[in-house]
Design a protein around this motif. Sequence first.
Motif: not given
Length: 316
Positions: A176-178, A192-195, A197-207
């Motif tokens: 997506l960054n590309f 916002h989503l790149s912040q 990357l270290q410990k993504p959760t299911h909520t972040h995945m939904k975003a």
Amino acid sequence: MKLPPGLTTDCPSSGSAPLVCHLQKSLYGLSQTSREWYAELSQALHSRGYSHSPNNHSFFIKQSPSPIVLLAVYVDDIILSGDDLEELSALKSFLDSQFKIKDLSTLNYFLGIEVYYTASGLLLHQKKFIRDLLQKYNYNIVNPVACPLDLSIKLKADMGDTLAFPEFYRSLVGKLNFLTHTRPDLSFAVQHLSQYLQKPTHTHMKAVIHLLRYLKGTSDIGVFFYNDLVFSISTYCNNDWAACPDTRRYVIGFCILLGGSLISWKAKKQPVVSLSSAEAEYRSVSKVVAELVGLLRLPSDFGVNVAVHVPVFCDN
């Protein structure tokens, strides 16, 4: 490839047979390859009267006196442009004799970016990349949405259960960054989503899935460049002071327009915490001015005169 200095060129066992180097890895894996290739290409172009731009060494220019030929290089991919058709044809023949190039005619596809020509200008888009992305992750049949992020949810670092395979999230956000090369509307959402990357959760995945649904309905969007002769530059910048719930740092955003064409943009969270909204505004203006200082040097390389005074609009 050349033998290193001090190595004898005669094989002691056979007398006169020359020695050869046995590479332990491919040429593209060697650390000095890019430097050697650029030196070889630069030497060839300089021999034909080309000079690289002092502001960007990826640009080579030949102008004598009014016709101009521009050459943009990305590793071994080259774009040629200019108004001297005879020199362009001669340059292609010269490069082919030196490096055996493949002439792809009119620019239509470059590094995953597609070019669409119209009577009023050209459009840069990544429709094919978006289609392949949605098909690869099986999101090509989802229902589209109208906004990159869900406005009813404010993402935080520790929000929901941690993903079992965070590599999937990281790979998807990287792709997506590309897309932000031709999609300014994705800049804020992707940073916002790149912040996380270290410990993504299911909520972040939904975003991220929400963003893919947005791409489903907006795959034709890109950056349009008008072919008018208006070279006035205008700049807009803004920030959201202490908006991050985890660090209280702020995100700046700016866009720079040449005439009516968008030529530079960015959305990025800053590494410091501002103690007031006025300080955050000042820092956002300083960032965009720094971008302008470097950007205003490029048009002179192309023989284009732009206004010396550039208005910077900020919301404070």
